[in-house]
Motif scaffolding. Structure first.
Motif, mmCIF file in Angstrom:
data_model
loop_
_atom_site.group_PDB
_atom_site.id
_atom_site.type_symbol
_atom_site.label_atom_id
_atom_site.label_comp_id
_atom_site.label_asym_id
_atom_site.label_seq_id
_atom_site.Cartn_x
_atom_site.Cartn_y
_atom_site.Cartn_z
ATOM 1 N N LEU A 214 0.827 -1.208 0.000
ATOM 2 C CA LEU A 214 0.000 0.000 0.000
ATOM 3 C C LEU A 214 0.862 1.260 0.000
ATOM 4 N N LEU A 215 1.908 1.248 0.804
ATOM 5 C CA LEU A 215 2.805 2.402 0.862
ATOM 6 C C LEU A 215 3.590 2.564 -0.438
ATOM 7 N N LEU A 216 4.036 1.456 -1.002
ATOM 8 C CA LEU A 216 4.777 1.525 -2.258
ATOM 9 C C LEU A 216 3.884 2.009 -3.401
ATOM 10 N N GLU A 217 2.626 1.577 -3.411
ATOM 11 C CA GLU A 217 1.684 2.077 -4.419
ATOM 12 C C GLU A 217 1.482 3.580 -4.263
ATOM 13 N N SER A 218 1.386 4.041 -3.032
ATOM 14 C CA SER A 218 1.243 5.476 -2.776
ATOM 15 C C SER A 218 2.484 6.233 -3.222
ATOM 16 N N LEU A 219 3.628 5.612 -3.036
ATOM 17 C CA LEU A 219 4.886 6.222 -3.458
ATOM 18 C C LEU A 219 4.953 6.323 -4.988
ATOM 19 N N VAL A 220 4.460 5.306 -5.684
ATOM 20 C CA VAL A 220 4.397 5.356 -7.143
ATOM 21 C C VAL A 220 3.514 6.530 -7.573
ATOM 22 N N LYS A 221 2.360 6.660 -6.925
ATOM 23 C CA LYS A 221 1.444 7.753 -7.254
ATOM 24 C C LYS A 221 2.122 9.111 -7.061
ATOM 25 N N LEU A 222 2.854 9.261 -5.967
ATOM 26 C CA LEU A 222 3.559 10.509 -5.681
ATOM 27 C C LEU A 222 4.636 10.787 -6.724
ATOM 28 N N GLU A 223 5.467 9.804 -6.997
ATOM 29 C CA GLU A 223 6.564 10.001 -7.941
ATOM 30 C C GLU A 223 6.039 10.241 -9.356
ATOM 31 N N TYR A 224 4.975 9.558 -9.712
ATOM 32 C CA TYR A 224 4.353 9.759 -11.019
ATOM 33 C C TYR A 224 3.847 11.193 -11.144
ATOM 34 N N ALA A 225 3.180 11.689 -10.116
ATOM 35 C CA ALA A 225 2.643 13.054 -10.138
ATOM 36 C C ALA A 225 3.753 14.088 -10.289
ATOM 37 N N GLN A 226 4.946 13.751 -9.818
ATOM 38 C CA GLN A 226 6.081 14.664 -9.907
ATOM 39 C C GLN A 226 6.944 14.415 -11.147
ATOM 40 N N HIS A 227 6.536 13.457 -11.958
ATOM 41 C CA HIS A 227 7.252 13.088 -13.179
ATOM 42 C C HIS A 227 8.665 12.592 -12.879
ATOM 43 N N LYS A 228 8.816 11.909 -11.776
ATOM 44 C CA LYS A 228 10.098 11.290 -11.426
ATOM 45 C C LYS A 228 10.077 9.863 -11.977
ATOM 46 N N TRP A 229 10.295 9.791 -13.289
ATOM 47 C CA TRP A 229 10.076 8.547 -14.023
ATOM 48 C C TRP A 229 10.966 7.404 -13.557
ATOM 49 N N LYS A 230 12.229 7.676 -13.280
ATOM 50 C CA LYS A 230 13.139 6.598 -12.859
ATOM 51 C C LYS A 230 12.696 6.016 -11.516
ATOM 52 N N ASP A 231 12.207 6.866 -10.627
ATOM 53 C CA ASP A 231 11.710 6.378 -9.336
ATOM 54 C C ASP A 231 10.441 5.551 -9.512
ATOM 55 N N VAL A 232 9.574 5.986 -10.420
ATOM 56 C CA VAL A 232 8.352 5.216 -10.705
ATOM 57 C C VAL A 232 8.734 3.815 -11.172
ATOM 58 N N ILE A 233 9.725 3.738 -12.054
ATOM 59 C CA ILE A 233 10.164 2.432 -12.580
ATOM 60 C C ILE A 233 10.738 1.571 -11.459
ATOM 61 N N THR A 234 11.613 2.131 -10.652
ATOM 62 C CA THR A 234 12.256 1.363 -9.577
ATOM 63 C C THR A 234 11.226 0.817 -8.591
ATOM 64 N N ILE A 235 10.347 1.694 -8.132
ATOM 65 C CA ILE A 235 9.328 1.269 -7.154
ATOM 66 C C ILE A 235 8.353 0.303 -7.802
ATOM 67 N N GLY A 236 7.963 0.600 -9.041
ATOM 68 C CA GLY A 236 7.034 -0.283 -9.755
ATOM 69 C C GLY A 236 7.597 -1.675 -9.959
ATOM 70 N N GLU A 237 8.864 -1.766 -10.319
ATOM 71 C CA GLU A 237 9.495 -3.076 -10.497
ATOM 72 C C GLU A 237 9.543 -3.840 -9.169
ATOM 73 N N ASN A 238 9.773 -3.118 -8.075
ATOM 74 C CA ASN A 238 9.735 -3.756 -6.752
ATOM 75 C C ASN A 238 8.339 -4.304 -6.461
#
Length: 183
Positions: free
Chosen positions: A46-70
């Motif tokens: 749940l926290l990692l999904e929220s983190l993806v949402k946050l990073e996506y909203a900020q256009h931090k694409w590499k972080d979205v990929i890293t967290i998403g792959e996890n």
């Protein structure tokens, strides 16, 4: 806010509060809330999904990929995460990974947007035939299967109003979407 101040490590509270902050575009506040909770429970889906949402909203694409792959490795293959990670791959010009991620989305969860990004990835790879194929699929997914009958009804209303030229245009538009004998 109060619940989070009392229990900042509670995943449910942190996820909800960060979601409100993301919607309000208060990204530093969302990040603070999530950092505390994720530090306490780094494997919490749940926290990692929220983190993806946050990073996506900020256009931090590499972080979205890293967290998403996890998340994928942890078994979260939701269409929401797949779409966000696929878009991040597209924005970082990792087109092949984007296509693979979007293609893994199952059935009804493939939307107009999914097909659009697959097409855009193929276009980035200079595979124009596949790009055209998936842009067409995006168009099909974006259109209602009833659009032809809507134009038929518009034409019928124009006929009743004795606006024959407008009726003819509506019937012709209807035929562009489906060649029905009644039209």
């Amino acid at each position: 806010k109060k619940a989070n101040s009392l229990q900042p490590k509670d995943a449910d509270v942190a996820a909800q509060l960060s979601g409100f902050y993301v919607e309000a575009k208060k990204f530093p506040l969302a990040e603070n809330v999530l950092n505390i909770a994720v530090t306490a429970d780094p494997q919490n889906i749940l926290l990692l999904e929220s983190l993806v949402k946050l990073e996506y909203a900020q256009h931090k694409w590499k972080d979205v990929i890293t967290i998403g792959e996890n998340l994928f490795q942890a078994g979260d293959n939701s269409a929401y995460i797949q779409n966000k990670v696929g878009e991040a791959y597209y924005h970082t010009k990792q087109y092949t990974c984007g296509i693979e991620t979007f293609s893994a989305i199952q059935g009804i969860y493939k939307t107009e947007g999914t097909f659009y990004y697959i097409a855009s990835c193929y276009k980035g790879l200079k595979n124009q035939l596949k790009a055209v194929e998936f842009f067409n699929r995006a168009i099909e997914a974006g259109l209602s299967p009833n659009i032809s009958s809507y134009y038929d009804e518009i034409a019928d209303s124009y006929t009743t109003l004795k606006r024959n030229r407008s009726a003819l245009q509506a019937y012709q538009k209807s035929l562009q979407f489906e060649e029905a004998p009644l039209t």
